[in-house]
Design an enzyme around this catalytic site. Structure first.
Site, PDB file in Angstrom:
ATOM      1  N   GLY A 154       0.665  -1.288  -0.303  1.00 45.33           N
ATOM      2  CA  GLY A 154      -0.540   0.221   0.007  1.00 45.33           C
ATOM      3  C   GLY A 154       0.671   1.143  -0.168  1.00 45.33           C
TER       4      GLY A 154
ATOM      5  N   ASP B 157       3.191  -3.061   8.060  1.00 43.15           N
ATOM      6  CA  ASP B 157       1.569  -3.159   7.083  1.00 43.15           C
ATOM      7  C   ASP B 157       0.889  -2.128   7.298  1.00 43.15           C
ATOM      8  OD1 ASP B 157       0.339  -4.098   5.302  1.00 43.15           O
ATOM      9  OD2 ASP B 157       0.020  -5.702   5.788  1.00 43.15           O
TER      10      ASP B 157
ATOM     11  N   GLY C  65      -7.801  -3.563   0.728  1.00 40.55           N
ATOM     12  CA  GLY C  65      -8.161  -1.908   0.719  1.00 40.55           C
ATOM     13  C   GLY C  65      -7.400  -2.109  -0.708  1.00 40.55           C
TER      14      GLY C  65
ATOM     15  N   GLU D 187      -0.872 -11.051   3.094  1.00 40.41           N
ATOM     16  CA  GLU D 187      -0.498  -9.728   4.246  1.00 40.41           C
ATOM     17  C   GLU D 187      -1.275 -11.252   5.258  1.00 40.41           C
ATOM     18  OE1 GLU D 187      -2.001  -5.335   2.324  1.00 40.41           O
ATOM     19  OE2 GLU D 187      -2.987  -6.361   3.372  1.00 40.41           O
TER      20      GLU D 187
HETATM   21  C1  5RP Z   1      -3.150  -3.750   1.207  1.00 36.17           C
HETATM   22  C2  5RP Z   1      -3.912  -2.936   2.527  1.00 36.17           C
HETATM   23  C3  5RP Z   1      -3.243  -1.674   2.826  1.00 36.17           C
HETATM   24  O1  5RP Z   1      -2.417  -1.752   3.365  1.00 36.17           O
HETATM   25  C4  5RP Z   1      -4.010  -1.085   2.987  1.00 36.17           C
HETATM   26  O2  5RP Z   1      -5.199  -1.540   1.850  1.00 36.17           O
HETATM   27  C5  5RP Z   1      -3.990   0.451   3.018  1.00 36.17           C
HETATM   28  O3  5RP Z   1      -3.418   1.039   2.262  1.00 36.17           O
HETATM   29  P1  5RP Z   1      -2.521   2.928   2.322  1.00 36.17           P
HETATM   30  O4  5RP Z   1      -1.350   2.379   3.308  1.00 36.17           O
HETATM   31  O5  5RP Z   1      -2.495   3.104   0.677  1.00 36.17           O
HETATM   32  O6  5RP Z   1      -3.738   3.294   3.293  1.00 36.17           O
HETATM   33  O7  5RP Z   1      -4.627  -3.810   3.245  1.00 36.17           O
HETATM   34  O8  5RP Z   1      -4.374  -4.894   0.798  1.00 36.17           O
END
Ligand code: 5RP
Length: 220
Positions: free
Chosen positions: A29, A82, A97, A104
């Site tokens: 992300g 993460d 997302g 993950e």
């Molecule tokens: C990806 C994820 C990301 O950690 C999550 O969507 C947050 O994303 P970002 O750091 O772009 O806000 O779970 O699968």
């Protein structure tokens, strides 16, 4: 301060938790992209290697010259870093997302400490305002959709998106997740579901939130 600037603050704060000479787990992300850049800038050479949760993160790390290894040759990881789409105060998360939730969850499960990095808007009282991602085997899309409707959600097929594992994502709207542990188990048991994006059985250990006043560390 923009959300991206807050994400960057949290990402750089996570460096404190990275031990020199270790193999680290790396999520996916925009927040994690800052973390990868931070490793390259400040700790390149002192991180032995990384286990990646997505093709996108692997690509970015390789571009920086950070060695990426397979989880099967890594054993237990000291740390997993993460992002998240939402966290409650128990550090139960919604993730996925970016669609990388399955890998993950695997890398998080293989890690001793899970450091979650996010901007401060991601901390909520009740999970579910962010649509809950569920990775599904393609042939089970309609079946799982019907099952998720029975739980009170409104699943929406993320069209034109295929996960790194060749599957589809259903984003479930309108859930108020009062019992994340129970719902994680319930959805994971549906035939055709690969992974649900609730991380409650393996929550984060530390949440680093970037905000106007710097970085706040939250523990469950
Ligand atoms: C990806 C994820 C990301 O950690 C999550 O969507 C947050 O994303 P970002 O750091 O772009 O806000 O779970 O699968």
């Amino acid at each position: 301060m923009t959300a991206d600037e807050k994400k960057k603050l949290a990402a750089y704060a996570a460096l404190e938790y990275v031990e020199a000479g270790s193999v680290i787990g790396v999520g996916t992300g925009s927040t994690v992209n800052h973390f990868i850049d931070a490793i390259a800038e400040k700790m390149k050479g002192s991180v032995e290697a990384a286990v990646s949760s997505s093709e996108a993160s692997s690509k970015r790390m390789k571009q920086h010259g950070i060695p990426v290894i397979d989880l099967n040759s890594a054993g237990e990881l000291s740390i997993y870093v993460d992002g998240a789409d939402e966290s409650n105060h128990h550090l139960h998360l919604i993730k996925g997302g970016g669609g990388a939730l399955t890998r993950e969850k695997i890398v998080a499960a293989a890690s001793k400490t899970f450091v979650c990095i996010a901007d401060d808007t991601k901390l909520v009282d009740v999970l579910g305002e962010f649509p809950l991602p569920v990775e599904v085997i393609p042939m089970a899309r309609s079946l799982v959709t019907r099952e998720l409707v029975k739980l009170g959600g409104q699943p929406v097929w993320r069209e034109n998106f295929v996960t790194d594992n060749g599957n589809i994502i259903l984003d479930v709207h309108n859930l108020q997740i009062m019992d994340p542990l129970k719902l994680e188990t319930q959805i994971n048991q549906m035939a055709g579901v690969v992974t649900v994006g609730i991380f409650a059985h393996r929550p984060a250990d530390i949440l680093l939130l970037g905000g106007e006043d710097g970085v706040k560390a939250v523990k469950a």
